[in-house]
Design an enzyme around this catalytic site. Structure first.
Site, PDB file in Angstrom:
ATOM      1  N   LYS A  28      56.471  95.027  93.290  1.00  7.93           N
ATOM      2  CA  LYS A  28      57.936  95.010  93.247  1.00  7.93           C
ATOM      3  C   LYS A  28      58.487  96.332  93.771  1.00  7.93           C
ATOM      4  CE  LYS A  28      61.408  96.039  90.612  1.00  7.93           C
ATOM      5  NZ  LYS A  28      62.405  96.234  91.664  1.00  7.93           N
ATOM      6  N   GLU A  54      53.992 107.455  86.801  1.00  2.56           N
ATOM      7  CA  GLU A  54      54.374 108.656  87.565  1.00  2.56           C
ATOM      8  C   GLU A  54      55.877 108.792  87.419  1.00  2.56           C
ATOM      9  OE1 GLU A  54      52.445 110.747  89.029  1.00  2.56           O
ATOM     10  OE2 GLU A  54      50.570 109.638  88.893  1.00  2.56           O
ATOM     11  N   CYS A 106      60.455 113.549  93.589  1.00  2.00           N
ATOM     12  CA  CYS A 106      60.104 113.941  92.217  1.00  2.00           C
ATOM     13  C   CYS A 106      59.532 115.352  92.180  1.00  2.00           C
ATOM     14  CB  CYS A 106      59.102 112.956  91.644  1.00  2.00           C
ATOM     15  SG  CYS A 106      57.672 112.724  92.719  1.00  2.00           S
ATOM     16  N   GLU A 121      66.594 116.202  84.760  1.00  2.89           N
ATOM     17  CA  GLU A 121      66.353 115.874  86.166  1.00  2.89           C
ATOM     18  C   GLU A 121      67.651 115.377  86.801  1.00  2.89           C
ATOM     19  OE1 GLU A 121      64.129 112.307  87.295  1.00  2.89           O
ATOM     20  OE2 GLU A 121      62.977 113.557  88.677  1.00  2.89           O
TER      21      GLU A 121
HETATM   22  P1  NDP Z   1      63.800 103.797  88.220  1.00  2.00           P
HETATM   23  O1  NDP Z   1      63.000 104.138  87.036  1.00  2.00           O
HETATM   24  O2  NDP Z   1      65.211 103.419  88.053  1.00  2.00           O
HETATM   25  O3  NDP Z   1      63.141 102.590  89.027  1.00  2.00           O
HETATM   26  C1  NDP Z   1      61.795 102.600  89.476  1.00  2.00           C
HETATM   27  C2  NDP Z   1      61.339 101.172  89.652  1.00  2.00           C
HETATM   28  O4  NDP Z   1      61.323 100.519  88.391  1.00  2.00           O
HETATM   29  C3  NDP Z   1      62.245 100.344  90.543  1.00  2.00           C
HETATM   30  O5  NDP Z   1      61.485  99.415  91.278  1.00  2.00           O
HETATM   31  C4  NDP Z   1      63.108  99.644  89.518  1.00  2.00           C
HETATM   32  O6  NDP Z   1      63.679  98.471  90.033  1.00  2.00           O
HETATM   33  C5  NDP Z   1      62.109  99.332  88.439  1.00  2.00           C
HETATM   34  N1  NDP Z   1      62.662  99.087  87.122  1.00  2.00           N
HETATM   35  C6  NDP Z   1      63.873  99.454  86.616  1.00  2.00           C
HETATM   36  N2  NDP Z   1      63.995  99.041  85.330  1.00  2.00           N
HETATM   37  C7  NDP Z   1      62.834  98.409  85.016  1.00  2.00           C
HETATM   38  C8  NDP Z   1      62.329  97.777  83.836  1.00  2.00           C
HETATM   39  N3  NDP Z   1      63.039  97.708  82.695  1.00  2.00           N
HETATM   40  N4  NDP Z   1      61.099  97.234  83.871  1.00  2.00           N
HETATM   41  C9  NDP Z   1      60.338  97.304  84.980  1.00  2.00           C
HETATM   42  N5  NDP Z   1      60.761  97.879  86.128  1.00  2.00           N
HETATM   43  C10 NDP Z   1      61.993  98.429  86.141  1.00  2.00           C
HETATM   44  O7  NDP Z   1      63.610 105.018  89.211  1.00  2.00           O
HETATM   45  P2  NDP Z   1      64.340 105.272  90.582  1.00  2.00           P
HETATM   46  O8  NDP Z   1      64.069 104.110  91.493  1.00  2.00           O
HETATM   47  O9  NDP Z   1      65.745 105.660  90.274  1.00  2.00           O
HETATM   48  O10 NDP Z   1      63.518 106.501  91.151  1.00  2.00           O
HETATM   49  C11 NDP Z   1      63.814 107.810  90.857  1.00  2.00           C
HETATM   50  C12 NDP Z   1      62.909 108.331  89.758  1.00  2.00           C
HETATM   51  O11 NDP Z   1      61.548 108.186  90.141  1.00  2.00           O
HETATM   52  C13 NDP Z   1      63.110 109.805  89.499  1.00  2.00           C
HETATM   53  O12 NDP Z   1      63.126 110.045  88.119  1.00  2.00           O
HETATM   54  C14 NDP Z   1      61.880 110.439  90.116  1.00  2.00           C
HETATM   55  O13 NDP Z   1      61.527 111.665  89.563  1.00  2.00           O
HETATM   56  C15 NDP Z   1      60.850 109.397  89.879  1.00  2.00           C
HETATM   57  N6  NDP Z   1      59.746 109.550  90.810  1.00  2.00           N
HETATM   58  C16 NDP Z   1      58.543 110.011  90.342  1.00  2.00           C
HETATM   59  C17 NDP Z   1      57.493 110.228  91.214  1.00  2.00           C
HETATM   60  C18 NDP Z   1      56.162 110.698  90.725  1.00  2.00           C
HETATM   61  O14 NDP Z   1      55.181 110.559  91.470  1.00  2.00           O
HETATM   62  N7  NDP Z   1      56.043 111.249  89.539  1.00  2.00           N
HETATM   63  C19 NDP Z   1      57.643 110.006  92.659  1.00  2.00           C
HETATM   64  C20 NDP Z   1      58.933 109.510  93.026  1.00  2.00           C
HETATM   65  C21 NDP Z   1      59.946 109.294  92.123  1.00  2.00           C
HETATM   66  P3  NDP Z   1      65.154  98.508  90.666  1.00  2.00           P
HETATM   67  O15 NDP Z   1      65.260  99.693  91.546  1.00  2.00           O
HETATM   68  O16 NDP Z   1      65.135  97.254  91.405  1.00  2.00           O
HETATM   69  O17 NDP Z   1      66.077  98.585  89.498  1.00  2.00           O
END
Ligand code: NDP
Length: 491
Positions: free
Chosen positions: A182, A257, A291, A393
């Protein structure tokens, strides 16, 4: 928007990829995909639900025995072909990633899309090398088998859409699993494009399935599904915690992550020019939406004023513009919601007493990008280390400059947040670099560089930045289960 143009973009429909076929969501519902640089919709995204997930799980379960029994060499060949197909369409992928995410095309060309292909090659190589340990003792001979888990899921974010999507998919497939992937609903386009190449690459139907839709709906359904025993997630810490809790009743394997609030630490003996350029890159690459970005910039007090001046000069030279322009270095924020969130943090920083040194505003561009979600590279100083701006963050182009006087003091401040993902330390004193690396609470420490990645090394965070590690060996371990096989030795 004129009606004919509306017709045009509405026919640009992203589809799910299930059982080797591009299919509409069962419920027939879609939502709009917005181009962040213009604020205008340009495609439709499936609003998938449990019915789509059930189809994907059935397809993946049916495909699993065949894929598990495919030799690692065959899997590697198919994955390498997929990498070839991405590379053959490099320009289309670059344009799509930039349009979907708002990042400059130059960045997508330098990082996102080449890494998207490289991830498949790295894990194709790993599929052929991967094996278990052997233990020879007086009375027994043992070896460890690492077998695929079955149907697994990957959930990836919007900031590096194809890069992080493939970074998870590739090890899962290389290890012999079937995958339900997804991508973020905010940036689904390159995942969709990839799904159109899967059959041509030679994957049997059902081995790789891509479902689009809202995280809170389809993401949550994936997390709770009893027939998906492993989930690899990259995203925000709050979402990661929700997934961890939802996965617990079924004792799922979970790799998380999550977010970061990373320190960049510049000592007075650092190579000054290299440190200034490195700190700027760490703060503002991808509009601060990585991130790993260094959003807290600690500078030794003896060089603070000189460093600040040089840093601000370089920040002032950053070219903000249409992501499609070749000279653009700083593109749009990924969405209106995210732009508003970052702007609210800029306001908070001022309420907390911060002095604004650069940026601080939404940038309105002329022409096609006049409604785009641009924020200027923003620099603050005079914020205490423990204020919210320096603890939470923001995930945008906002950096806070903080002077320090000693190693001990900067370590305390660097380690004071609930995160522990990445740090960069700039010094020419090797002993100091070693001491800092040992004492910083962070899964990754870069010395005199930032975001220099070796894909074989463990990647991940401490504290609320995550659980588990990625990287070629670690990801292969995550996507397999171990069996210890023991036979007696003849006495
Ligand atoms: P989110 O946590 O909002 O979303 C990440 C993914 O999870 C998306 O595909 C999202 O879908 C999905 N998602 C959202 N809610 C749920 C749920 N309840 N159950 C299952 N899946 C869900 O993160 P962002 O997309 O906003 O990304 C930014 C964040 O990611 C930042 O905090 C950043 O630091 C972190 N990040 C961490 C990295 C690492 O390697 N540690 C690398 C890159 C980013 P949808 O978008 O469709 O809502």
């Amino acid at each position: 928007m004129p009606v004919d143009q509306q017709m045009d973009w509405r026919s640009n429909k992203i589809l799910n990829f299930i059982g080797g076929e591009l299919v509409e969501p069962v419920g027939g519902r879609y939502f709009d995909n917005i181009e962040p640089a213009t604020g205008q919709p340009f495609a439709l995204i499936p609003d998938s639900d449990e019915q789509d997930l059930e189809r994907a799980v059935s397809a993946a379960r049916a495909a699993f025995p065949g894929w598990r029994d495919t030799s690692p060499t065959q899997r590697a060949q198919i994955m390498n072909r997929l990498a070839d197909l991405i590379e053959a369409r490099m320009d289309e992928f670059i344009a799509a990633e930039s349009r979907d995410n708002g990042k400059p095309e130059s960045l997508a060309a330098a990082v996102d899309i080449p890494r998207g292909a490289a991830n498949f090659r790295a894990f194709a190589n790993m599929a052929e090398k991967f094996g278990g340990e052997r233990f020879e003792k007086e009375q027994s001979s043992s070896y460890v088998l690492r077998t695929p888990i079955g149907v697994v899921s990957t959930i990836s974010p919007w900031n590096l859409p194809l890069l992080l999507f493939t970074w998870k998919l590739a090890p899962a497939l290389a290890a012999g699993n079937c995958v339900i992937a997804k991508p973020s609903e905010v940036t689904p386009m390159t995942a969709y494009m990839l799904s159109t190449l899967v059959n041509e690459a030679g994957f049997p139907p059902g081995v790789l399935n891509v479902i689009h839709g809202a995280g809170a709906k389809i993401g949550a359904a994936i997390t709770a599904h009893p027939d998906i025993p492993a989930i690899s997630f990259t995203g925000g810490t709050a979402t990661g915690l929700a997934i961890y809790q939802a996965a617990a009743p079924n004792l799922k394997k979970v790799s998380l992550e999550l977010g970061g609030k990373n320190p960049t630490i510049v000592f007075d003996d650092a190579d000054f020019d290299i440190a200034v350029a490195g700190a700027k890159n760490a703060a503002f690459a991808n509009q601060g939406q990585i991130c790993l970005c260094g959003s807290r910039l600690f500078v030794h007090e003896s060089i603070y004023d000189r460093f600040k001046q040089a840093f601000l000069e370089q920040v002032g030279d950053i070219t903000i513009g249409d992501p499609q322009q070749t000279d653009t270095q700083h593109g749009a924020m990924v969405s209106e919601d995210h732009m508003e969130k970052v702007l609210s943090y800029i306001e908070l920083a001022q309420q907390e007493g911060g002095t604004l040194l650069a940026g601080g505003q939404r940038r309105r561009l002329a022409g096609r990008c006049r409604e785009g979600y641009f924020i200027e590279p923003t620099v603050f100083e005079n914020l205490p280390s423990d204020c919210r701006t320096n603890q939470e963050e923001i995930f945008g182009p906002v950096v806070s400059l903080i002077p320090f006087s000693s190693e001990q003091q900067v370590l305390e401040m660097a380690n004071s947040t609930s995160y522990g993902l990445a740090a960069s330390v700039w010094t020419q004193d090797q002993q100091r670099a070693k001491r800092m690396a040992e004492k910083i609470d962070s899964g990754i420490v870069w010395i005199n560089c930032w975001n220099l990645r070796d894909l074989d090394t463990p990647f991940g965070g401490m504290k609320k930045s995550g659980l588990g590690r990625e990287g070629t060996w670690d990801a292969m371990h995550f996507f397999t289960q171990q069996k210890t096989v023991t036979t007696p030795k003849e006495q």
